[in-house]
Design an enzyme around this catalytic site. Structure first.
Site, PDB file in Angstrom:
ATOM      1  N   ARG A  48       0.839  -1.214   0.000  1.00 17.86           N
ATOM      2  CA  ARG A  48       0.000   0.000   0.000  1.00 17.86           C
ATOM      3  C   ARG A  48       0.868   1.255   0.000  1.00 17.86           C
ATOM      4  NH1 ARG A  48      -2.071   1.430   4.605  1.00 17.86           N
ATOM      5  NH2 ARG A  48      -2.817  -0.619   5.199  1.00 17.86           N
ATOM      6  N   LYS A  74      -6.632   6.409 -19.900  1.00 25.92           N
ATOM      7  CA  LYS A  74      -6.849   6.908 -21.254  1.00 25.92           C
ATOM      8  C   LYS A  74      -5.565   6.767 -22.069  1.00 25.92           C
ATOM      9  CE  LYS A  74     -10.768   7.804 -19.313  1.00 25.92           C
ATOM     10  NZ  LYS A  74     -11.063   9.083 -18.703  1.00 25.92           N
TER      11      LYS A  74
HETATM   12  C1  PLP Z   1     -11.536   9.580 -17.478  1.00 28.25           C
HETATM   13  C2  PLP Z   1     -11.189  10.891 -16.942  1.00 28.25           C
HETATM   14  C3  PLP Z   1     -11.090  11.107 -15.565  1.00 28.25           C
HETATM   15  C4  PLP Z   1     -11.373  10.009 -14.566  1.00 28.25           C
HETATM   16  O1  PLP Z   1     -10.479   8.954 -14.706  1.00 28.25           O
HETATM   17  P1  PLP Z   1     -10.811   7.410 -14.373  1.00 28.25           P
HETATM   18  O2  PLP Z   1      -9.525   6.744 -14.667  1.00 28.25           O
HETATM   19  O3  PLP Z   1     -11.948   6.992 -15.255  1.00 28.25           O
HETATM   20  O4  PLP Z   1     -11.189   7.354 -12.934  1.00 28.25           O
HETATM   21  C5  PLP Z   1     -10.740  12.369 -15.126  1.00 28.25           C
HETATM   22  N1  PLP Z   1     -10.509  13.382 -15.994  1.00 28.25           N
HETATM   23  C6  PLP Z   1     -10.603  13.213 -17.329  1.00 28.25           C
HETATM   24  C7  PLP Z   1     -10.337  14.355 -18.233  1.00 28.25           C
HETATM   25  C8  PLP Z   1     -10.952  11.958 -17.853  1.00 28.25           C
HETATM   26  O5  PLP Z   1     -11.053  11.803 -19.172  1.00 28.25           O
END
Ligand code: PLP
Length: 381
Positions: free
Chosen positions: A46, A195
């Site tokens: 952790r 992403k």
């Molecule tokens: C997807 C996204 C998030 C959140 O991220 P997760 O990995 O889905 O928790 C925050 N900000 C932006 C711009 C995103 O595209």
């Protein structure tokens, strides 16, 4: 080291015991001490794990940051930033933030005594006007989701510092391949590594980066105390994804430019928003601070909602899916998918119309993406 070399190599050295070129997955909860008070730098996953530390070193290097702290998701990374603040503190935020971020702010953090003012951060004067005596941070996204608004990072960093505030940037859409906000004066950068950074729709993750030792000590304390950390396996998968970040962002940007140009000329398309188009209101700012314009496009059809539905149901190659920033082209309807929890009046006030379509252009052969959109648009009345 050039950025393209860093994504492949930075922070990664052959495994000292075997020479493995790919860092091992240290799938272990705990680490055995040599004797009382003497460990090998790791005690409990952790708070410290070698695979996660390798990922953190790699991400810090490519962002040009002194420190990185990885979290279990982009959302937990944003939450970690907000944990820097206390009851009574105020935050000025971009109005067009990711749907999950506004949900976190409005449904949870306000109950813990934080308050938020949302402004179009493309206009530094609007941000300045929203600053209160108890404001602690300016929190922006650039480009934003889904309206692709672009904010001037350097101007906002100067404003923040002149008022004794921090500037935090959710740079998920740009990635360090195209924009490095810390170099422009930002104090904190955050990414959803779900992403573009990991890039293959294979995991959920997040990261927070900073040059400040003090902020990093607090982020480490949050990782250890709250435990929203990525698993060793997810850290390892992210490391593999990062290696092609530079190549992918080049192709995403090239393909998106071609798709945006095609859509802008199409008679059934009313409006296209892409920071790379000269028609984008902040194209000059995007061009000055980014090296390319990434893969996100939003557009509106002449036929409004019915036309949008028909288009989304007619695409074959483009995947009808939430999420973005992966190798596959994905198409989304924000009003019913990603931003369904934002009240309609608020959506409309922000310019997020019912007919808006968001496209995350992938790295497939661009001719195939264009052909799919063309056949789907042919079916729209
Ligand atoms: C997807 C996204 C998030 C959140 O991220 P997760 O990995 O889905 O928790 C925050 N900000 C932006 C711009 C995103 O595209």
């Amino acid at each position: 080291m050039h950025f393209d070399t860093k994504v492949v190599r930075a922070g990664i050295s052959p495994d000292p015991t075997t020479g493995a070129i790919v860092p091992p997955i240290y799938q272990s909860a705990t680490f055995v001490l040599e004797e009382v008070g003497k460990d090998k730098g790791f005690d409990y996953t952790r708070s410290s794990n070698p695979t996660r530390f390798t990922l953190e070193a790699n991400l810090a290097a490519i962002e040009g940051a002194k420190h990185a702290a990885c979290f279990a998701s982009g959302m937990s990374a944003v939450d970690a930033v907000m944990k820097l603040f206390s009851q009574g503190d105020h935050i000025v935020s971009s109005d067009d933030v990711y749907g999950g971020v506004s949900r976190l702010f409005n449904q949870f953090l306000v109950r813990q005594g934080l308050s938020f003012t949302y402004v179009d951060s493309s206009f530094p004067e609007k941000v300045e006007a929203a600053i209160q005596p108890n404001t602690k941070i300016i929190w922006i996204e650039t480009p934003t989701n889904p309206l692709l608004k672009v904010s001037d990072v350097k101007a906002l960093a100067d404003l923040a510092h002149s008022r004794g505030l921090l500037l935090g940037v959710d740079s998920t859409f740009a990635t360090p391949a195209l924009l490095r906000p810390l170099e422009l004066g930002a104090d904190i950068v955050m990414h959803s590594t779900t992403k573009y950074i990991s890039g293959h729709n294979q995991l959920i993750g997040g990261v927070v980066l900073t040059n400040s030792d003090e902020l990093q000590a607090r982020f480490r304390h949050f990782q250890k105390s709250i435990g929203a950390i990525p698993s060793p396996f997810d850290s390892w998968l992210t490391l593999l994804g990062v290696k092609t970040l530079s190549l992918r962002m080049e192709r995403h940007s090239e393909n998106a430019m071609a798709v945006a140009t095609f859509l802008e000329r199409h008679p059934k398309v009313a409006k296209v928003t892409y920071p790379g188009l000269e028609s984008h209101p902040m194209h000059h700012v995007a061009k000055a601070q980014m090296s390319a314009f990434s893969g996100m496009i939003s557009f509106e059809l002449v036929g409004g909602i019915p036309a949008g539905k028909k288009l989304l149901n007619s695409v074959k190659l483009c995947a009808l899916a939430e999420s973005l920033g992966a190798v596959e082209t994905m198409i989304t309807h924000p009003a019913t998918m990603t931003h369904v929890e934002v009240p309609r009046e608020e959506r409309l006030a922000r310019g997020l119309t019912d007919g808006l379509v968001r496209l995350s252009v992938g790295i497939e052969y661009v001719g195939d993406i264009l052909a799919d959109l063309e056949q789907a648009l042919d079916q729209v009345d």
